[in-house]
Write an enzyme that holds these catalytic residues in place. Structure first.
Site, mmCIF file in Angstrom:
data_model
loop_
_atom_site.group_PDB
_atom_site.id
_atom_site.type_symbol
_atom_site.label_atom_id
_atom_site.label_comp_id
_atom_site.label_asym_id
_atom_site.label_seq_id
_atom_site.Cartn_x
_atom_site.Cartn_y
_atom_site.Cartn_z
ATOM 1 N N GLY A 60 1.169 -1.554 4.342
ATOM 2 C CA GLY A 60 1.623 -0.235 3.925
ATOM 3 C C GLY A 60 2.459 0.502 4.950
ATOM 4 N N HIS A 61 1.812 0.931 6.033
ATOM 5 C CA HIS A 61 2.422 1.877 6.959
ATOM 6 C C HIS A 61 3.768 1.398 7.494
ATOM 7 C CE1 HIS A 61 2.805 4.237 10.713
ATOM 8 N NE2 HIS A 61 2.284 5.189 9.952
ATOM 9 N N GLU A 104 -8.170 0.773 -3.799
ATOM 10 C CA GLU A 104 -9.006 0.696 -2.602
ATOM 11 C C GLU A 104 -9.928 1.901 -2.613
ATOM 12 O OE1 GLU A 104 -6.357 -0.334 0.768
ATOM 13 O OE2 GLU A 104 -7.844 0.806 1.877
ATOM 14 N N HIS A 148 -5.287 3.828 -2.041
ATOM 15 C CA HIS A 148 -6.630 4.152 -1.557
ATOM 16 C C HIS A 148 -6.951 5.588 -1.958
ATOM 17 C CE1 HIS A 148 -9.504 4.215 2.196
ATOM 18 N NE2 HIS A 148 -10.114 4.562 1.075
ATOM 19 N N ASP A 163 -0.059 4.458 -0.012
ATOM 20 C CA ASP A 163 -0.728 5.689 0.431
ATOM 21 C C ASP A 163 0.197 6.637 1.186
ATOM 22 O OD1 ASP A 163 -2.988 4.490 -0.545
ATOM 23 O OD2 ASP A 163 -3.903 4.116 1.413
ATOM 24 N N HIS A 164 1.014 6.056 2.078
ATOM 25 C CA HIS A 164 1.767 6.945 2.967
ATOM 26 C C HIS A 164 3.030 7.507 2.329
ATOM 27 C CE1 HIS A 164 -1.288 6.538 5.794
ATOM 28 N NE2 HIS A 164 -1.148 5.234 5.898
ATOM 29 N N THR A 184 -7.413 6.060 9.776
ATOM 30 C CA THR A 184 -7.219 5.038 8.755
ATOM 31 C C THR A 184 -8.491 4.200 8.745
ATOM 32 O OG1 THR A 184 -5.807 3.182 8.058
ATOM 33 C CG2 THR A 184 -6.039 3.518 10.421
ATOM 34 N N THR A 185 -8.585 3.223 7.847
ATOM 35 C CA THR A 185 -9.809 2.417 7.758
ATOM 36 C C THR A 185 -9.985 1.644 9.062
ATOM 37 O OG1 THR A 185 -9.183 2.163 5.452
ATOM 38 C CG2 THR A 185 -11.069 0.891 6.213
ATOM 39 N N ASN A 232 0.854 -1.185 0.000
ATOM 40 C CA ASN A 232 0.000 0.000 0.000
ATOM 41 C C ASN A 232 0.896 1.244 0.000
ATOM 42 O OD1 ASN A 232 -1.471 2.243 1.049
ATOM 43 N ND2 ASN A 232 -3.119 0.824 1.558
ATOM 44 N N ARG A 257 -9.141 8.206 -1.350
ATOM 45 C CA ARG A 257 -10.160 8.551 -0.354
ATOM 46 C C ARG A 257 -10.989 9.724 -0.841
ATOM 47 N NH1 ARG A 257 -8.956 6.372 5.081
ATOM 48 N NH2 ARG A 257 -10.735 7.625 5.681
ATOM 49 N N GLU A 299 -10.968 -9.380 1.924
ATOM 50 C CA GLU A 299 -9.752 -9.068 2.679
ATOM 51 C C GLU A 299 -10.148 -9.005 4.142
ATOM 52 O OE1 GLU A 299 -7.133 -5.977 1.210
ATOM 53 O OE2 GLU A 299 -6.419 -5.559 3.246
ATOM 54 N N ARG A 306 -6.756 12.774 0.909
ATOM 55 C CA ARG A 306 -5.709 13.191 1.851
ATOM 56 C C ARG A 306 -4.318 12.679 1.465
ATOM 57 N NH1 ARG A 306 -7.366 9.696 7.160
ATOM 58 N NH2 ARG A 306 -9.363 10.702 6.776
ATOM 59 N N HIS A 307 -4.265 11.578 0.703
ATOM 60 C CA HIS A 307 -2.934 11.126 0.256
ATOM 61 C C HIS A 307 -2.922 10.868 -1.255
ATOM 62 C CE1 HIS A 307 -5.032 7.446 1.329
ATOM 63 N NE2 HIS A 307 -4.734 7.516 2.620
ATOM 64 N N HIS A 366 -4.026 -4.844 7.250
ATOM 65 C CA HIS A 366 -4.219 -3.721 8.161
ATOM 66 C C HIS A 366 -3.439 -3.934 9.451
ATOM 67 C CE1 HIS A 366 -5.811 -0.099 9.859
ATOM 68 N NE2 HIS A 366 -6.360 0.152 8.699
ATOM 69 N N GLY A 367 -2.503 -3.020 9.695
ATOM 70 C CA GLY A 367 -1.728 -3.059 10.931
ATOM 71 C C GLY A 367 -0.648 -4.128 10.949
ATOM 72 N N ARG A 386 3.232 18.565 2.459
ATOM 73 C CA ARG A 386 3.978 19.764 2.087
ATOM 74 C C ARG A 386 3.662 20.246 0.673
ATOM 75 N NH1 ARG A 386 8.596 21.459 4.795
ATOM 76 N NH2 ARG A 386 8.220 21.153 7.001
#
Ligand code: PXP
Length: 248
Positions: free
Chosen positions: A219-220, A76, A49, A15-16, A106-107, A13, A51, A157, A55-56, A197-198, A24
């Site tokens: 992802g994160h 996503e 994702h 996204d981040h 997050t989701t 993922n 959204r 998922e 936001r990302h 997730h996580g 920025r």
């Protein structure tokens, strides 16, 4: 009994990576360059994702990356008319439907497939007819798996957030068991079962060892590890842990 085992795919993922750019409003970090490195280090899918609040990931990212991703794009998105139109125009290989609340970090939970079964059935059908493989992000619960089956999505998922954020060993064991049972039941129902997730470097092994799982979306933790090791080695290390879990 011989346990069936599948090659476990790694969905990254991104996204981040976009989050760092958006906070920025800079042209960097470049998502295209990131995807090239990620794909060269063992990713099977690139997940992004889009959204509602953008936001990302931005619309232009999805558009730019669609022809450039060599593996497969997993878009996503919330099950809205706006997102369906984007998916139908860009035709990613896969779409993962997730619930979305503007104020969440997050989701935070799985889709409410029980309340929205009829609407989701119609929604998924349109995407499936366009050749997009639809996945539903759900809680690891039997009733939710059965609803996903009735809805007609080929993929689910399983939300691993409760497992990942368990505070006690007892809670951790209970959540792991819930995911193991849901994975087995989903597979028995004929669904392709993914999870995510996580997940991070310390908790991925037990999940990767679940033989019927098809793909993990992460992802994160990988983007955070990349600050120290670089995105290529961060992806490669997750790939190594997943492969080792399957061989053990
Ligand atoms: N799968 C889904 C459906 C998600 O919403 C997310 C978070 O965007 C992930 C996987 C990846 O979660 P994480 O960033 O915690 O690895």
């Amino acid at each position: 009994m011989v346990c069936e085992s599948f090659a476990l795919k790694l969905g990254i993922n991104i996204d981040h990576i976009a989050t760092i750019r958006q906070v920025r409003n800079t042209p960097y970090p470049d998502l295209v360059a990131a995807v090239r490195i990620i794909e060269a280090h063992g990713a099977d899918t690139i997940t992004l994702h889009l959204r509602e609040d953008r936001r990302h990931i931005q619309d232009a990212d999805v558009e730019t990356l669609r022809p450039l991703i060599q593996t497969a794009m997993n878009l996503e998105m919330a099950a809205t008319a706006e997102m369906q139109a984007i998916a139908l125009r860009l035709r990613p290989q896969a779409c993962c439907l997730v619930p979305e609340r503007r104020e969440e970090l997050t989701t935070e939970g799985g889709l409410d497939v029980l309340t929205h079964e009829a609407a989701l059935r119609d929604y998924c059908q349109v995407l499936s007819e366009a050749g997009i493989e639809v996945s539903l992000f759900i809680e690891p619960e039997p009733a939710h798996l059965e609803a996903a089956r009735r809805i007609g999505a080929p993929v689910v998922e399983l939300h691993t957030g409760r497992y990942a954020h368990a505070l006690t060993p007892a809670e951790h064991a209970k959540e792991l068991q819930r995911i193991r049972q849901a994975a087995a039941y989903g597979h028995q129902l004929g669904l392709i079962v993914n999870a995510g997730h996580g997940l991070d470097y310390s908790n991925v092994t037990e999940i990767a060892a679940i033989a019927v799982l098809n793909e993990l979306n992460i992802g994160h933790a990988i983007v955070a590890r990349a600050l120290f090791d670089g995105i290529g080695p961060a992806v490669a290390e997750m790939r190594r842990l997943m492969d080792a879990a399957r061989k053990a």
